[in-house]
Design an enzyme around this catalytic site. Sequence first.
Site, PDB file in Angstrom:
ATOM      1  N   CYS A  11     -14.290  18.490  23.006  1.00  0.00           N
ATOM      2  CA  CYS A  11     -14.774  17.110  23.210  1.00  0.00           C
ATOM      3  C   CYS A  11     -13.612  16.235  23.666  1.00  0.00           C
ATOM      4  O   CYS A  11     -13.764  15.385  24.553  1.00  0.00           O
ATOM      5  CB  CYS A  11     -15.394  16.549  21.928  1.00  0.00           C
ATOM      6  SG  CYS A  11     -17.082  17.124  21.617  1.00  0.00           S
ATOM      7  N   ASP A  31      -8.041  27.443  31.644  1.00  0.00           N
ATOM      8  CA  ASP A  31      -7.750  27.954  30.304  1.00  0.00           C
ATOM      9  C   ASP A  31      -6.238  27.919  30.073  1.00  0.00           C
ATOM     10  O   ASP A  31      -5.446  28.261  30.954  1.00  0.00           O
ATOM     11  CB  ASP A  31      -8.283  29.386  30.157  1.00  0.00           C
ATOM     12  CG  ASP A  31      -8.377  29.809  28.706  1.00  0.00           C
ATOM     13  OD1 ASP A  31      -9.502  29.930  28.196  1.00  0.00           O
ATOM     14  OD2 ASP A  31      -7.310  30.023  28.080  1.00  0.00           O
ATOM     15  N   HIS A  47     -21.536  17.747  23.095  1.00  0.00           N
ATOM     16  CA  HIS A  47     -21.139  18.777  22.136  1.00  0.00           C
ATOM     17  C   HIS A  47     -22.330  19.603  21.658  1.00  0.00           C
ATOM     18  O   HIS A  47     -23.283  19.064  21.087  1.00  0.00           O
ATOM     19  CB  HIS A  47     -20.444  18.167  20.911  1.00  0.00           C
ATOM     20  CG  HIS A  47     -19.998  19.225  19.945  1.00  0.00           C
ATOM     21  ND1 HIS A  47     -18.723  19.736  19.949  1.00  0.00           N
ATOM     22  CD2 HIS A  47     -20.683  19.923  19.000  1.00  0.00           C
ATOM     23  CE1 HIS A  47     -18.630  20.690  19.028  1.00  0.00           C
ATOM     24  NE2 HIS A  47     -19.810  20.815  18.433  1.00  0.00           N
ATOM     25  N   ASN A  86     -18.575  33.843  24.754  1.00  0.00           N
ATOM     26  CA  ASN A  86     -18.420  34.415  23.420  1.00  0.00           C
ATOM     27  C   ASN A  86     -19.281  33.591  22.467  1.00  0.00           C
ATOM     28  O   ASN A  86     -19.207  32.356  22.479  1.00  0.00           O
ATOM     29  CB  ASN A  86     -16.953  34.361  22.990  1.00  0.00           C
ATOM     30  CG  ASN A  86     -16.073  35.262  23.843  1.00  0.00           C
ATOM     31  OD1 ASN A  86     -16.465  36.372  24.194  1.00  0.00           O
ATOM     32  ND2 ASN A  86     -14.890  34.786  24.211  1.00  0.00           N
ATOM     33  N   GLY A  92     -16.324  36.696  19.153  1.00  0.00           N
ATOM     34  CA  GLY A  92     -15.014  36.356  19.739  1.00  0.00           C
ATOM     35  C   GLY A  92     -14.830  34.886  20.029  1.00  0.00           C
ATOM     36  O   GLY A  92     -13.835  34.489  20.639  1.00  0.00           O
ATOM     37  N   HIS A  97     -17.343  24.721  20.710  1.00  0.00           N
ATOM     38  CA  HIS A  97     -18.000  23.819  21.656  1.00  0.00           C
ATOM     39  C   HIS A  97     -18.371  24.762  22.801  1.00  0.00           C
ATOM     40  O   HIS A  97     -17.472  25.369  23.406  1.00  0.00           O
ATOM     41  CB  HIS A  97     -17.024  22.713  22.088  1.00  0.00           C
ATOM     42  CG  HIS A  97     -17.542  21.758  23.121  1.00  0.00           C
ATOM     43  ND1 HIS A  97     -17.469  20.377  22.971  1.00  0.00           N
ATOM     44  CD2 HIS A  97     -18.102  21.964  24.337  1.00  0.00           C
ATOM     45  CE1 HIS A  97     -17.963  19.791  24.045  1.00  0.00           C
ATOM     46  NE2 HIS A  97     -18.360  20.738  24.897  1.00  0.00           N
ATOM     47  N   HIS A  99     -18.882  26.982  25.797  1.00  0.00           N
ATOM     48  CA  HIS A  99     -18.131  27.044  27.066  1.00  0.00           C
ATOM     49  C   HIS A  99     -18.340  28.386  27.734  1.00  0.00           C
ATOM     50  O   HIS A  99     -18.596  29.387  27.076  1.00  0.00           O
ATOM     51  CB  HIS A  99     -16.638  26.784  26.833  1.00  0.00           C
ATOM     52  CG  HIS A  99     -16.022  27.669  25.806  1.00  0.00           C
ATOM     53  ND1 HIS A  99     -16.157  27.427  24.452  1.00  0.00           N
ATOM     54  CD2 HIS A  99     -15.290  28.803  25.909  1.00  0.00           C
ATOM     55  CE1 HIS A  99     -15.527  28.374  23.773  1.00  0.00           C
ATOM     56  NE2 HIS A  99     -14.997  29.232  24.635  1.00  0.00           N
TER      57      HIS A  99
END
Length: 121
Positions: A11, A31, A47, A86, A92, A97, A99
């Site tokens: 967030c 990432d 969220h 995941n 994992g 949140h 993604h």
Amino acid sequence: MPSQPENCLFCRLVAEGDHVRAADGFVAIRDINPIAETHLLVLPARHVDTFREIDAFPDEEAGRMLRFVADTASAAGLDDYKVLVNVGERGGQTVFHLHWHVLGGRFDVGKLSRALELETA
Ligand code: 5GP
Ligand code: ZN
């Protein structure tokens, strides 16, 4: 425990991160610990803890999210790539949140196998 929006890392990155692209309530970021040559994350601005809660998105918004994932890959110059979500700790997931990982180019196989955290027999 799943994060609550007030202390959710993603967030915060939606609000003030370095966005590769942003539109329509979705953002893409790089990432911080890439496991492939191209490793982007697509986040809904809103969220939602995990992919399990996909019903939190009306069909139209879920469709736009998938389109945003595909457009993020093509904007990054990827034709062939992987999309990974995941789901939950045993799946994992480390940031709660929702993604989508967009992964392309050469992989770091050691990091990939750790990221997948497969349960084995
Ligand atoms: P998950 O394991 O939940 O599917 O993926 C979380 C991802 O978020 C990991 O690939 C991790 O490297 C990435 N990540 C963790 N902290 C940060 C951060 O502060 N910034 C960015 N850009 N990525 C992060
Ligand atoms: Zn969040």
